[in-house]
Motif scaffolding. Structure first.
Motif, PDB file in Angstrom:
ATOM      1  N   LYS A  55       0.832  -1.208   0.000  1.00 50.92           N
ATOM      2  CA  LYS A  55       0.000   0.000   0.000  1.00 50.92           C
ATOM      3  C   LYS A  55       0.866   1.258   0.000  1.00 50.92           C
ATOM      4  CE  LYS A  55      -3.789   0.383   2.316  1.00 50.92           C
ATOM      5  NZ  LYS A  55      -4.944   0.372   3.242  1.00 50.92           N
ATOM      6  N   ALA A  56       1.937   1.258   0.803  1.00 47.92           N
ATOM      7  CA  ALA A  56       2.852   2.412   0.825  1.00 47.92           C
ATOM      8  C   ALA A  56       3.457   2.636  -0.555  1.00 47.92           C
ATOM      9  CB  ALA A  56       3.953   2.191   1.867  1.00 47.92           C
ATOM     10  N   GLY A  57       3.834   1.543  -1.207  1.00 44.91           N
ATOM     11  CA  GLY A  57       4.420   1.649  -2.545  1.00 44.91           C
ATOM     12  C   GLY A  57       3.434   2.152  -3.582  1.00 44.91           C
ATOM     13  N   LEU A  58       2.208   1.660  -3.530  1.00 41.31           N
ATOM     14  CA  LEU A  58       1.197   2.128  -4.483  1.00 41.31           C
ATOM     15  C   LEU A  58       0.953   3.624  -4.328  1.00 41.31           C
ATOM     16  CD1 LEU A  58      -1.385  -0.808  -4.328  1.00 41.31           C
ATOM     17  CD2 LEU A  58       0.148  -0.245  -6.236  1.00 41.31           C
ATOM     18  N   HIS A  59       0.928   4.101  -3.081  1.00 43.64           N
ATOM     19  CA  HIS A  59       0.763   5.539  -2.865  1.00 43.64           C
ATOM     20  C   HIS A  59       1.911   6.317  -3.525  1.00 43.64           C
ATOM     21  CE1 HIS A  59      -2.797   6.012  -0.416  1.00 43.64           C
ATOM     22  NE2 HIS A  59      -2.382   5.116   0.470  1.00 43.64           N
ATOM     23  N   LEU A  60       3.139   5.790  -3.445  1.00 39.84           N
ATOM     24  CA  LEU A  60       4.260   6.499  -4.072  1.00 39.84           C
ATOM     25  C   LEU A  60       4.169   6.454  -5.590  1.00 39.84           C
ATOM     26  CD1 LEU A  60       7.478   5.917  -1.939  1.00 39.84           C
ATOM     27  CD2 LEU A  60       5.912   7.849  -1.980  1.00 39.84           C
ATOM     28  N   PHE A  61       3.681   5.355  -6.155  1.00 42.83           N
ATOM     29  CA  PHE A  61       3.464   5.322  -7.608  1.00 42.83           C
ATOM     30  C   PHE A  61       2.429   6.370  -8.006  1.00 42.83           C
ATOM     31  CE2 PHE A  61       5.624   1.185  -7.894  1.00 42.83           C
ATOM     32  CZ  PHE A  61       6.292   1.343  -9.107  1.00 42.83           C
TER      33      PHE A  61
END
Length: 198
Positions: A55-61
């Motif tokens: 989820k943290a990574g998707l937010h950064l994408f």
């Protein structure tokens, strides 16, 4: 919709995009809401921390720094620290980013990132970089034996704060994209993902 179905749709949409080195606003507000609604209920222990890292990574994408930070700062694992590092690098807090990269330690994705990133740079070349200093830093970075995210952060900082080189920007964004995709896949696999995410 289940975690997996929602996740595949979001990942397919977001991971095709190369996030900015220094984003000023999120790509899509609605996508941010969809990521936030991805429930990690049912995940426990280590699998839960990896699901949260996804989820943290998707937010950064989606170039949504604050929601990513709110998640990653509470994941006390190398993968959580890695996403935390990238978030600080993207917000321009380079010294804090380097601190968290050191906290992440020798992350398992480094070898894959090095292989793909170095191959990409060697294939495309550095000839079109106009900034001699940035080109020299790239050459030094390429001479390393493996992926060093702290030195990569120095490259990004030099590009954003001094060089503003168009070709350098393209190359650095592509490397960041490789790094983020590898890390997202890693988190997904260790959360219990059963097939390729993208």
């Amino acid at each position: 919709m289940t975690w997996t179905e929602s996740l595949y749709k979001l990942a397919a949409k977001l991971t095709a995009h190369k996030p900015s080195l220094y984003p000023t606003e999120e790509l899509d507000d609605l996508t941010d809401v969809k990521i936030t609604k991805l429930s990690v209920d049912g995940f426990e222990g280590e699998r839960r921390s990896y699901a949260l890292s996804v989820k943290a990574g998707l937010h950064l994408f989606n170039e949504s720094l604050e929601p990513s930070h709110a998640i990653s700062q509470d994941i006390d694992t190398p993968t959580g620290s890695y996403w935390h590092s990238i978030m600080h690098r993207m917000e321009g807090d380079y010294s804090n980013a380097k601190y968290w990269f050191r906290m992440a330690g020798a992350h398992p994705v480094y070898d894959d990132v090095a292989k793909e990133a170095f191959a990409y740079i060697r294939q495309t070349g550095l000839e079109d970089i106009q900034s001699a200093a940035l080109k020299q830093q790239f050459e030094q970075w390429l001479s390393a034996s493996g992926y060093d995210p702290v030195r990569f952060t120095d490259l990004v900082e030099y590009q954003v704060t001094k060089a503003n080189d168009e070709r350098g920007e393209e190359l650095l964004k592509h490397i960041q994209w490789i790094e983020m995709r590898k890390l997202l896949r890693h988190g997904y696999a260790f959360s219990g993902g059963e097939r390729e995410l993208f």
